[in-house]
Design a protein around this motif. Structure first.
Motif, PDB file in Angstrom:
ATOM      1  N   GLU A  74       0.834  -1.211   0.000  1.00  0.00           N
ATOM      2  CA  GLU A  74       0.000   0.000   0.000  1.00  0.00           C
ATOM      3  C   GLU A  74       0.869   1.261   0.000  1.00  0.00           C
ATOM      4  N   ALA A  75       1.961   1.254   0.778  1.00  0.00           N
ATOM      5  CA  ALA A  75       2.874   2.407   0.796  1.00  0.00           C
ATOM      6  C   ALA A  75       3.495   2.605  -0.587  1.00  0.00           C
ATOM      7  N   ALA A  76       3.904   1.520  -1.230  1.00  0.00           N
ATOM      8  CA  ALA A  76       4.513   1.612  -2.559  1.00  0.00           C
ATOM      9  C   ALA A  76       3.517   2.147  -3.583  1.00  0.00           C
ATOM     10  N   VAL A  77       2.255   1.723  -3.486  1.00  0.00           N
ATOM     11  CA  VAL A  77       1.211   2.233  -4.385  1.00  0.00           C
ATOM     12  C   VAL A  77       1.052   3.741  -4.182  1.00  0.00           C
ATOM     13  N   GLN A  78       0.976   4.171  -2.917  1.00  0.00           N
ATOM     14  CA  GLN A  78       0.813   5.601  -2.633  1.00  0.00           C
ATOM     15  C   GLN A  78       2.018   6.414  -3.107  1.00  0.00           C
ATOM     16  N   LEU A  79       3.205   5.817  -3.048  1.00  0.00           N
ATOM     17  CA  LEU A  79       4.416   6.500  -3.515  1.00  0.00           C
ATOM     18  C   LEU A  79       4.604   6.371  -5.031  1.00  0.00           C
ATOM     19  N   ARG A  80       3.719   5.635  -5.687  1.00  0.00           N
ATOM     20  CA  ARG A  80       3.759   5.397  -7.135  1.00  0.00           C
ATOM     21  C   ARG A  80       5.059   4.692  -7.571  1.00  0.00           C
ATOM     22  N   LEU A  81       5.496   3.761  -6.749  1.00  0.00           N
ATOM     23  CA  LEU A  81       6.688   2.966  -7.051  1.00  0.00           C
ATOM     24  C   LEU A  81       6.210   1.615  -7.579  1.00  0.00           C
ATOM     25  N   GLU A  82       6.015   1.543  -8.904  1.00  0.00           N
ATOM     26  CA  GLU A  82       5.364   0.381  -9.522  1.00  0.00           C
ATOM     27  C   GLU A  82       6.092  -0.931  -9.259  1.00  0.00           C
ATOM     28  N   ARG A  83       7.398  -0.956  -9.428  1.00  0.00           N
ATOM     29  CA  ARG A  83       8.146  -2.218  -9.252  1.00  0.00           C
ATOM     30  C   ARG A  83       8.078  -2.679  -7.791  1.00  0.00           C
ATOM     31  N   SER A  84       8.228  -1.728  -6.854  1.00  0.00           N
ATOM     32  CA  SER A  84       8.122  -2.091  -5.429  1.00  0.00           C
ATOM     33  C   SER A  84       6.730  -2.594  -5.096  1.00  0.00           C
ATOM     34  N   ALA A  85       5.707  -1.927  -5.617  1.00  0.00           N
ATOM     35  CA  ALA A  85       4.327  -2.363  -5.366  1.00  0.00           C
ATOM     36  C   ALA A  85       4.117  -3.770  -5.917  1.00  0.00           C
TER      37      ALA A  85
END
Length: 198
Positions: free
Chosen positions: A64-75
């Motif tokens: 969820e944090a990665a999605v909010q940060l728009r970090l696609e690979r991490s998400a």
């Protein structure tokens, strides 16, 4: 929850003695959180999660944090790790057939989008070959070229089909009736029995 709350909440699920290969611990991550270095904190939490088996809630919060940060690979990676906990994971060395010998002539994405069929030794009710589907993640590579070799992670779509799979076993990958690649099983991790969420 916003990003700092998600990262703080995830960090509380990591035992204090857990450390990355570079001896980074949760205490170090708190320093990054205090200074609003959320992307760095997320990356280090992912490393801590890779160093130790952590609960589903940990990976859900990171996703969820990665999605909010728009970090696609991490998400994608954090969602992938959630799938591994739910369905189990098989690590294997995969060798794709060269483009001259197989239908595939383009690289496959390494980020868990391909869901090929696998011949894992099952038979159909009529005695013919049966295949089972598993998602494919290529470790440490964004793509795998035809003819290439890499360590991969497989998440079975139907985990019960894979209970007989053992390290050392050879399986074949199919995107159609032809063999697209051959893999040798390295590790088998069964699905988590209890799946608490946060």
């Amino acid at each position: 929850m916003d990003v700092p709350e998600l990262l703080e909440s995830a960090s509380l699920l990591v035992p204090e003695e857990t450390a990355t290969e570079n001896d980074i611990t949760v205490r170090d991550i708190w320093d990054y959180l205090v200074h609003d270095e959320w992307e760095i904190a997320l990356g280090l939490l992912e490393e801590l999660g890779d160093a130790r088996s952590l609960p589903l809630a940990f990976w859900e919060k990171l996703a969820e944090a990665a999605v909010q940060l728009r970090l696609e690979r991490s998400a994608a990676w954090c969602h992938w790790r959630c799938s591994e906990i739910r369905n189990g994971v098989i690590r294997a060395d995969l060798t794709l057939r060269p483009a001259s010998e197989a239908r595939r002539t383009t690289p496959i994405s390494g980020a868990g989008v391909l869901r090929p069929m696998w011949d894992i030794g099952l038979l159909s009710p009529t005695g013919g070959r049966a295949v089972s589907i598993a998602w494919l993640w290529v470790e440490n590579m964004p793509m795998l070229e035809p003819g290439g070799q890499a360590t991969v992670r497989l998440v079975p779509l139907t985990p019960s089909h894979w209970t007989h799979v053992q390290p050392g076993q050879q399986i074949t990958m199919h995107e159609d009736r032809t063999v697209g690649g051959t893999a040798v099983i390295l590790e088998v991790h069964r699905p988590a029995t209890a799946m608490p969420t946060g």
